[in-house]
Design an enzyme around this catalytic site. Structure first.
Site, short mmCIF file in Angstrom:
data_model
loop_
_atom_site.label_atom_id
_atom_site.label_comp_id
_atom_site.label_asym_id
_atom_site.label_seq_id
_atom_site.Cartn_x
_atom_site.Cartn_y
_atom_site.Cartn_z
N TRP A 1 -49.01 -84.88 -14.53
CA TRP A 1 -50.75 -85.51 -13.85
C TRP A 1 -51.79 -86.06 -13.87
O TRP A 1 -53.20 -85.38 -14.30
CB TRP A 1 -50.86 -84.65 -12.57
CG TRP A 1 -49.18 -83.97 -12.08
CD1 TRP A 1 -48.79 -83.15 -12.42
CD2 TRP A 1 -48.72 -84.27 -10.63
NE1 TRP A 1 -47.05 -83.10 -12.01
CE2 TRP A 1 -47.35 -83.56 -10.97
CE3 TRP A 1 -49.46 -84.95 -10.04
CZ2 TRP A 1 -47.10 -83.63 -9.00
CZ3 TRP A 1 -48.50 -85.21 -8.20
CH2 TRP A 1 -47.07 -84.80 -8.57
N HIS B 1 -50.90 -87.79 -7.43
CA HIS B 1 -50.84 -87.57 -6.38
C HIS B 1 -51.89 -88.61 -5.66
O HIS B 1 -52.76 -89.03 -3.86
CB HIS B 1 -51.78 -86.44 -5.38
CG HIS B 1 -50.37 -85.30 -4.73
ND1 HIS B 1 -50.58 -83.95 -5.66
CD2 HIS B 1 -49.15 -86.12 -4.50
CE1 HIS B 1 -49.24 -83.84 -5.92
NE2 HIS B 1 -48.31 -84.74 -5.21
#
Length: 112
Positions: free
Chosen positions: A31, A54
């Site tokens: 991530w 995200h």
């Protein structure tokens, strides 16, 4: 997202299971927003590199817009997001208690 962290490396490796079976998915498809991303020297990984994030499109680094990478954008049914979030909030001690489903639904629909 987790499902794609399993599938995309298999596509990139032409179905070779070695990496999928030996490297945890958080190292295989790290991530970008995690502090570990710096420790993994992501910019030094050989191409093709696979990452998860995200981050909104506008939050991406300048190099993202120069390289123009392939992007898989995952969208979920809002009903699924609600259910998953409700149970995740209920089990994650570092998050606010979700309350009842009705209370959580009210917060969810109001973007809180």
């Amino acid at each position: 997202t987790t499902w794609l962290q399993e599938v995309v490396p298999l596509i990139v490796s032409d179905g070779d299971l070695t990496t999928v079976l030996t490297v945890p998915n958080w190292d295989r498809v790290p991530w970008l927003e995690e502090h570990r991303a710096i420790l993994l020297n992501l910019e030094q990984r050989p191409s093709p590199r696979v990452f998860a994030t995200h981050f909104h499109h506008s939050m991406m680094n300048e190099s993202y817009f120069k390289i123009k990478p392939r992007v898989l954008y995952v969208m979920r049914n809002p009903k699924d997001v609600f259910t998953s979030s409700f149970y995740y909030y209920g089990m994650a001690s570092y998050l606010v208690n979700p309350g009842t489903q009705d209370e959580f639904m009210e917060k969810f629909l109001n973007g809180k």
